[in-house]
Design a protein around this motif. Structure first.
Motif, mmCIF file in Angstrom:
data_model
loop_
_atom_site.group_PDB
_atom_site.id
_atom_site.type_symbol
_atom_site.label_atom_id
_atom_site.label_comp_id
_atom_site.label_asym_id
_atom_site.label_seq_id
_atom_site.Cartn_x
_atom_site.Cartn_y
_atom_site.Cartn_z
ATOM 1 N N SER A 238 0.858 -1.192 0.000
ATOM 2 C CA SER A 238 0.000 0.000 0.000
ATOM 3 C C SER A 238 0.885 1.230 0.000
ATOM 4 O O SER A 238 1.694 1.417 0.914
ATOM 5 C CB SER A 238 -0.901 0.027 1.238
ATOM 6 N N ARG A 240 -0.222 4.344 0.098
ATOM 7 C CA ARG A 240 -0.796 5.356 0.985
ATOM 8 C C ARG A 240 -1.850 4.697 1.861
ATOM 9 O O ARG A 240 -2.318 3.598 1.555
ATOM 10 C CB ARG A 240 -1.377 6.538 0.215
ATOM 11 N N GLY A 241 -2.185 5.352 2.947
ATOM 12 C CA GLY A 241 -3.097 4.766 3.907
ATOM 13 C C GLY A 241 -4.484 4.534 3.347
ATOM 14 O O GLY A 241 -4.937 5.245 2.439
ATOM 15 N N GLN A 245 -7.971 1.024 8.495
ATOM 16 C CA GLN A 245 -6.703 0.309 8.404
ATOM 17 C C GLN A 245 -6.701 -0.972 9.239
ATOM 18 O O GLN A 245 -6.222 -2.011 8.790
ATOM 19 C CB GLN A 245 -5.560 1.225 8.865
ATOM 20 N N ALA A 261 3.492 -1.612 4.145
ATOM 21 C CA ALA A 261 3.255 -0.174 4.052
ATOM 22 C C ALA A 261 4.473 0.451 3.390
ATOM 23 O O ALA A 261 5.595 0.343 3.900
ATOM 24 C CB ALA A 261 3.035 0.424 5.435
#
Length: 319
Positions: A238, A240-241, A245, A261
């Motif tokens: 991923s 970006r967040g 989450q 991440a």
């Protein structure tokens, strides 16, 4: 020297041209006369106050995470590979004392700077560092065997487009999503199969990879719905967040998918990775897309255009 910054968080209108003291290169540093600075979504988050980043420098806060230009001062020793007059690119960390790249001159550690891609002007070259390093970091984290099948979401965007091209350089089969308006662009970037963007993207990917893809680069922040496209034991990076989450992490565990991440600042001071991107861009294996060029006084307009959506390539401030 001229810079673009802001004294309070807010909309694009808070951006203004300001004067700052001219910095000088110390030991181990170079100063770049900036020709171009890319405008990225991260800059809009910094400006609005939505970014979780904290800033060490004094006001005004200066956004900007990547630049291209010419070295005009060197504080390195005599054995350095960088010299006054060299055209270069660099990623900038705006949280540090000197601030970001929306400036006429920026001082950076020499290890953050590499030559500019052959044949690219400053605006084109400035599209490489942040988005290229983000895509490369994601692929490095996934660590796929040659010939793996990779899904890329947000493939028409800057990070997604680089991810498609870097994956093809690495010898992977690439499935990517796109709107009908962007399908041809994504195919030209090298995707082997382009599926419609939408809520059923996992099923669309499965139609071309019935056993599931080996991994995915989620540049569109799809999150949980994308997990169904990935085989058990697969991986997802991923960039970006995503919303929810914690629920996303639990769903990934149920699917047997390993999450990564992707943090681009892991590659601060990694000239080997940035130089790889420079070489690939110079060889024409990475497409450098400039969507518009703006004067520093037009920075607010550039931010408005970016936040309105639909920009393909990068908007550039030219100093």
């Amino acid at each position: 020297m001229k810079a673009v910054g802001f004294f309070s968080f807010g909309g694009p209108e808070v951006l203004q041209v300001v004067d700052r003291d001219t910095p000088h290169a110390g030991p181990g540093e170079v100063r770049i006369r900036v020709g171009a600075a890319a405008v990225n979504p991260a800059d809009t988050l910094i400006r609005s106050g939505a970014s979780p980043l904290r800033f060490q420098g004094s006001e005004p806060i200066i956004p900007g995470l990547d630049v291209a230009g010419t070295i005009d001062e060197v504080g390195l020793g005599p054995d350095a590979d960088l010299s006054v007059g060299d055209r270069v690119i660099a990623m900038v960390n705006p949280t540090l004392r000197n601030g970001g790249g929306y400036v006429e001159q920026v001082v950076l550690p020499g290890s953050w700077v590499v030559p500019a891609p052959a044949g690219a002007d400053d605006a084109e070259a400035a599209t490489v560092p942040l988005n290229g390093l983000t895509a490369l970091r994601a692929l490095d984290q996934l660590d796929l065997a040659t010939g793996s099948t990779l899904a890329v979401t947000g493939a028409a965007g800057a990070v997604g487009g680089f991810a498609v091209q870097l994956a093809k350089v690495a010898g992977h089969r690439v499935l990517a999503d796109a709107s009908s308006a962007d399908a041809q662009l994504v195919a030209e970037l090298g995707a082997d199969e382009v599926v419609p963007r939408g809520s059923d993207v996992a099923e669309q990917f499965r139609a071309h990879a019935p056993d599931g893809v080996d991994a995915a680069v989620d540049a569109a922040a799809i999150g949980t719905p994308l997990l169904g496209a990935i085989r058990k034991g697969g991986r997802l990076a991923s960039v970006r967040g995503v919303s929810g989450q914690r629920a996303f992490e639990k769903a990934a565990e149920r699917h047997g998918v390993q999450l990564f991440a992707t943090l681009v600042h892991d590659y601060d001071g990694r000239p080997d990775r940035l130089d790889l991107l420079r070489q690939l861009a110079g060889e024409g294996k990475l497409t450098l897309r400039v969507a518009g060029r703006f004067r520093p006084e037009e920075a607010a307009h550039a931010h408005r255009l970016l936040e309105a959506g639909g920009v393909r390539g990068r908007l550039i401030l030219e100093f």
